[in-house]
Design an enzyme around this catalytic site. Structure first.
Site, PDB file in Angstrom:
ATOM      1  N   HIS A  34       0.869  -1.193   0.000  1.00 33.01           N
ATOM      2  CA  HIS A  34       0.000   0.000   0.000  1.00 33.01           C
ATOM      3  C   HIS A  34       0.896   1.228   0.000  1.00 33.01           C
ATOM      4  O   HIS A  34       2.139   1.112  -0.067  1.00 33.01           O
ATOM      5  CB  HIS A  34      -0.925  -0.040   1.219  1.00 33.01           C
ATOM      6  CG  HIS A  34      -0.206  -0.309   2.504  1.00 33.01           C
ATOM      7  ND1 HIS A  34       0.688   0.584   3.051  1.00 33.01           N
ATOM      8  CD2 HIS A  34      -0.210  -1.389   3.339  1.00 33.01           C
ATOM      9  CE1 HIS A  34       1.170   0.086   4.172  1.00 33.01           C
ATOM     10  NE2 HIS A  34       0.653  -1.123   4.366  1.00 33.01           N
ATOM     11  N   GLY A  36       1.970   3.109   2.265  1.00 29.34           N
ATOM     12  CA  GLY A  36       3.010   3.140   3.301  1.00 29.34           C
ATOM     13  C   GLY A  36       4.283   2.458   2.809  1.00 29.34           C
ATOM     14  O   GLY A  36       5.387   3.013   2.885  1.00 29.34           O
ATOM     15  N   HIS A  37       4.120   1.249   2.266  1.00 31.18           N
ATOM     16  CA  HIS A  37       5.281   0.532   1.728  1.00 31.18           C
ATOM     17  C   HIS A  37       5.949   1.352   0.614  1.00 31.18           C
ATOM     18  O   HIS A  37       7.172   1.435   0.538  1.00 31.18           O
ATOM     19  CB  HIS A  37       4.846  -0.808   1.117  1.00 31.18           C
ATOM     20  CG  HIS A  37       4.272  -1.785   2.090  1.00 31.18           C
ATOM     21  ND1 HIS A  37       2.955  -2.177   2.062  1.00 31.18           N
ATOM     22  CD2 HIS A  37       4.835  -2.460   3.119  1.00 31.18           C
ATOM     23  CE1 HIS A  37       2.743  -3.061   3.022  1.00 31.18           C
ATOM     24  NE2 HIS A  37       3.858  -3.244   3.684  1.00 31.18           N
ATOM     25  N   GLN A  61       7.650 -14.852  12.543  1.00 32.22           N
ATOM     26  CA  GLN A  61       7.231 -13.689  13.331  1.00 32.22           C
ATOM     27  C   GLN A  61       5.743 -13.679  13.647  1.00 32.22           C
ATOM     28  O   GLN A  61       5.240 -12.762  14.277  1.00 32.22           O
ATOM     29  CB  GLN A  61       7.640 -12.388  12.641  1.00 32.22           C
ATOM     30  CG  GLN A  61       6.822 -12.020  11.409  1.00 32.22           C
ATOM     31  CD  GLN A  61       7.384 -10.794  10.725  1.00 32.22           C
ATOM     32  OE1 GLN A  61       8.465 -10.827  10.143  1.00 32.22           O
ATOM     33  NE2 GLN A  61       6.659  -9.686  10.795  1.00 32.22           N
ATOM     34  N   GLY A 149       9.170   1.623   8.596  1.00 35.27           N
ATOM     35  CA  GLY A 149       8.074   2.560   8.813  1.00 35.27           C
ATOM     36  C   GLY A 149       7.886   2.903  10.289  1.00 35.27           C
ATOM     37  O   GLY A 149       8.018   2.029  11.156  1.00 35.27           O
ATOM     38  N   LYS A 151       5.131   3.419  11.515  1.00 36.18           N
ATOM     39  CA  LYS A 151       3.915   2.698  11.872  1.00 36.18           C
ATOM     40  C   LYS A 151       4.225   1.574  12.873  1.00 36.18           C
ATOM     41  O   LYS A 151       3.471   1.346  13.810  1.00 36.18           O
ATOM     42  CB  LYS A 151       3.291   2.152  10.585  1.00 36.18           C
ATOM     43  CG  LYS A 151       2.457   0.921  10.703  1.00 36.18           C
ATOM     44  CD  LYS A 151       1.027   1.257  10.928  1.00 36.18           C
ATOM     45  CE  LYS A 151       0.108   0.069  10.979  1.00 36.18           C
ATOM     46  NZ  LYS A 151       0.666  -1.232  10.864  1.00 36.18           N
ATOM     47  N   ASP A 152       5.346   0.874  12.653  1.00 38.39           N
ATOM     48  CA  ASP A 152       5.766  -0.193  13.572  1.00 38.39           C
ATOM     49  C   ASP A 152       6.948   0.339  14.381  1.00 38.39           C
ATOM     50  O   ASP A 152       8.096  -0.055  14.174  1.00 38.39           O
ATOM     51  CB  ASP A 152       6.133  -1.441  12.777  1.00 38.39           C
ATOM     52  CG  ASP A 152       4.957  -1.936  11.961  1.00 38.39           C
ATOM     53  OD1 ASP A 152       4.065  -2.562  12.529  1.00 38.39           O
ATOM     54  OD2 ASP A 152       4.899  -1.643  10.743  1.00 38.39           O
ATOM     55  N   SER A 187      -2.333  -0.334   6.283  1.00 38.51           N
ATOM     56  CA  SER A 187      -1.787  -1.617   6.725  1.00 38.51           C
ATOM     57  C   SER A 187      -2.333  -2.700   5.800  1.00 38.51           C
ATOM     58  O   SER A 187      -3.478  -2.608   5.336  1.00 38.51           O
ATOM     59  CB  SER A 187      -2.253  -1.892   8.168  1.00 38.51           C
ATOM     60  OG  SER A 187      -2.075  -3.259   8.477  1.00 38.51           O
TER      61      SER A 187
HETATM   62  P1  AMP Z   1       4.993  -5.161   6.585  1.00 39.09           P
HETATM   63  O1  AMP Z   1       4.772  -5.514   5.137  1.00 39.09           O
HETATM   64  O2  AMP Z   1       3.748  -4.980   7.366  1.00 39.09           O
HETATM   65  O3  AMP Z   1       6.009  -6.072   7.244  1.00 39.09           O
HETATM   66  O4  AMP Z   1       5.670  -3.730   6.566  1.00 39.09           O
HETATM   67  C1  AMP Z   1       6.859  -3.496   5.852  1.00 39.09           C
HETATM   68  C2  AMP Z   1       7.371  -2.117   6.194  1.00 39.09           C
HETATM   69  O5  AMP Z   1       6.399  -1.140   5.837  1.00 39.09           O
HETATM   70  C3  AMP Z   1       7.645  -1.932   7.705  1.00 39.09           C
HETATM   71  O6  AMP Z   1       8.843  -1.172   7.852  1.00 39.09           O
HETATM   72  C4  AMP Z   1       6.439  -1.143   8.154  1.00 39.09           C
HETATM   73  O7  AMP Z   1       6.674  -0.339   9.297  1.00 39.09           O
HETATM   74  C5  AMP Z   1       6.182  -0.270   6.931  1.00 39.09           C
HETATM   75  N1  AMP Z   1       4.800   0.229   6.936  1.00 39.09           N
HETATM   76  C6  AMP Z   1       3.670  -0.502   7.090  1.00 39.09           C
HETATM   77  N2  AMP Z   1       2.587   0.304   7.080  1.00 39.09           N
HETATM   78  C7  AMP Z   1       3.045   1.575   6.926  1.00 39.09           C
HETATM   79  C8  AMP Z   1       2.432   2.856   6.841  1.00 39.09           C
HETATM   80  N3  AMP Z   1       1.100   3.007   6.920  1.00 39.09           N
HETATM   81  N4  AMP Z   1       3.206   3.939   6.675  1.00 39.09           N
HETATM   82  C9  AMP Z   1       4.576   3.807   6.592  1.00 39.09           C
HETATM   83  N5  AMP Z   1       5.219   2.631   6.649  1.00 39.09           N
HETATM   84  C10 AMP Z   1       4.471   1.528   6.817  1.00 39.09           C
END
Ligand code: AMP
Length: 283
Positions: A34, A36-37, A61, A149, A151-152, A187
């Site tokens: 999305h 964010g990524h 995880q 991000g 976000k985490d 997310s």
């Molecule tokens: P994930 O695919 O959930 O493991 O997330 C991969 C990366 O994307 C991690 O560094 C997250 O913190 C980041 N991330 C997820 N959602 C967002 C968001 N809404 N805004 C910015 N970064 C994000």
């Protein structure tokens, strides 16, 4: 943009790029991409000459099997988005490419008190799994830069510390959270929210803003916690895991602000069976 499945193919390509003097950026993801990524990929491609985005749903995880099994997969769409965002290589390995030695593995990360709070407390073994897969990716890609991000937030802190503790020669960036119009943090798990419950999902962000305003008005964190619990108790579909104030300098829970610029509010809980987390900085 190339899509590569095997580290044996990826490593020689990266070696060539590195010997041509290119700075390599790594953005680890679990797919279902999305905005964010994509902002992480953009942040990497601004600073690095060559950006690798990994897509791998990391089983070690997940503390909840249902969450793992239901994790969304939108691979073709992900590839299309990554092309537009300036990614150079997608590394999308099968399980064995990262975990070929899994049945004989004896290495286990542990993070002491850090794992007793927030996500560590509510998701046992989660951070050990994150650190394991991220270390594997660091060793395969050997990036100069990595983007995570906000976000985490706890995960960002963990990886920043892991880089220091294990002497990785990697710069890390914390990329601001990208949100939907109503404030809901983007997310991959949002894809699982039923249409009729979608407005309620914004409660997490609203609680963070309410809590922050209360603190800014001189109210205590315990009053803010009471208020957030009250808001969550108004909807049967919502369940609160935690609402905490954090010193982001050492990632400890605090009840008094020491440094406004190193203070964040963190929230996590459930909308029905979907777990959502979010945070905001005090300043
Ligand atoms: P994930 O695919 O959930 O493991 O997330 C991969 C990366 O994307 C991690 O560094 C997250 O913190 C980041 N991330 C997820 N959602 C967002 C968001 N809404 N805004 C910015 N970064 C994000």
């Amino acid at each position: 943009m190339k899509v590569i499945n095997l580290k044996s193919e990826l490593i020689p390509i990266l070696k060539k790029e590195r010997s041509a003097g290119k700075k390599i950026g790594l953005v680890p993801t679990m797919g279902a991409l999305h905005g964010g990524h994509l902002s992480l990929v953009k942040a990497s491609s601004i600073e690095a000459d060559f950006t690798v985005c990994s897509i791998f749903v990391n089983p070690t995880q997940f503390n909840n099997q249902e969450d793992l099994l239901k994790y969304p997969n939108t691979f073709d769409e992900d590839i299309r988005k990554l092309k537009m965002a300036g990614c150079d290589i997608v590394y999308a390995p099968p399980h064995e490419d990262l975990y070929e030695n899994e049945s004989k593995r004896i290495t286990e990360f542990s993070f002491g008190e850090f794992e007793q709070i927030l996500e560590g407390k509510y998701r046992p073994a989660h951070f050990a799994g994150v650190a394991l897969v991220v270390s594997k990716l660091f060793n395969i890609v050997t990036p100069d830069l990595t983007c995570f991000g906000q976000k985490d937030l706890q995960q960002y802190y963990l990886i920043r510390q892991l880089i220091k503790d294990l002497s990785y020669n990697i710069e890390i960036r914390c990329v601001p959270t990208v949100r939907e119009e109503d404030g809901l943090a983007m997310s991959s798990r949002n894809l699982r929210i039923p249409h009729e419950l979608r407005p309620l999902a914004a409660t997490f962000y609203q609680c963070l803003i309410t809590g922050k305003e209360m603190l800014k008005n001189g109210e205590s964190i315990s009053s803010a916690k009471r208020k957030v619990k009250e808001i969550f108790s108004e909807s049967a579909e919502l369940k609160l895991d935690y609402f905490e104030m954090i010193d982001t300098g050492n990632f400890k829970i605090i009840d008094q602000i020491k440094n406004e610029n190193e203070t964040s509010l963190c929230i996590a809980g459930y909308l029905n069976n979907i777990r959502l987390i979010d945070n905001v900085n005090y300043n």
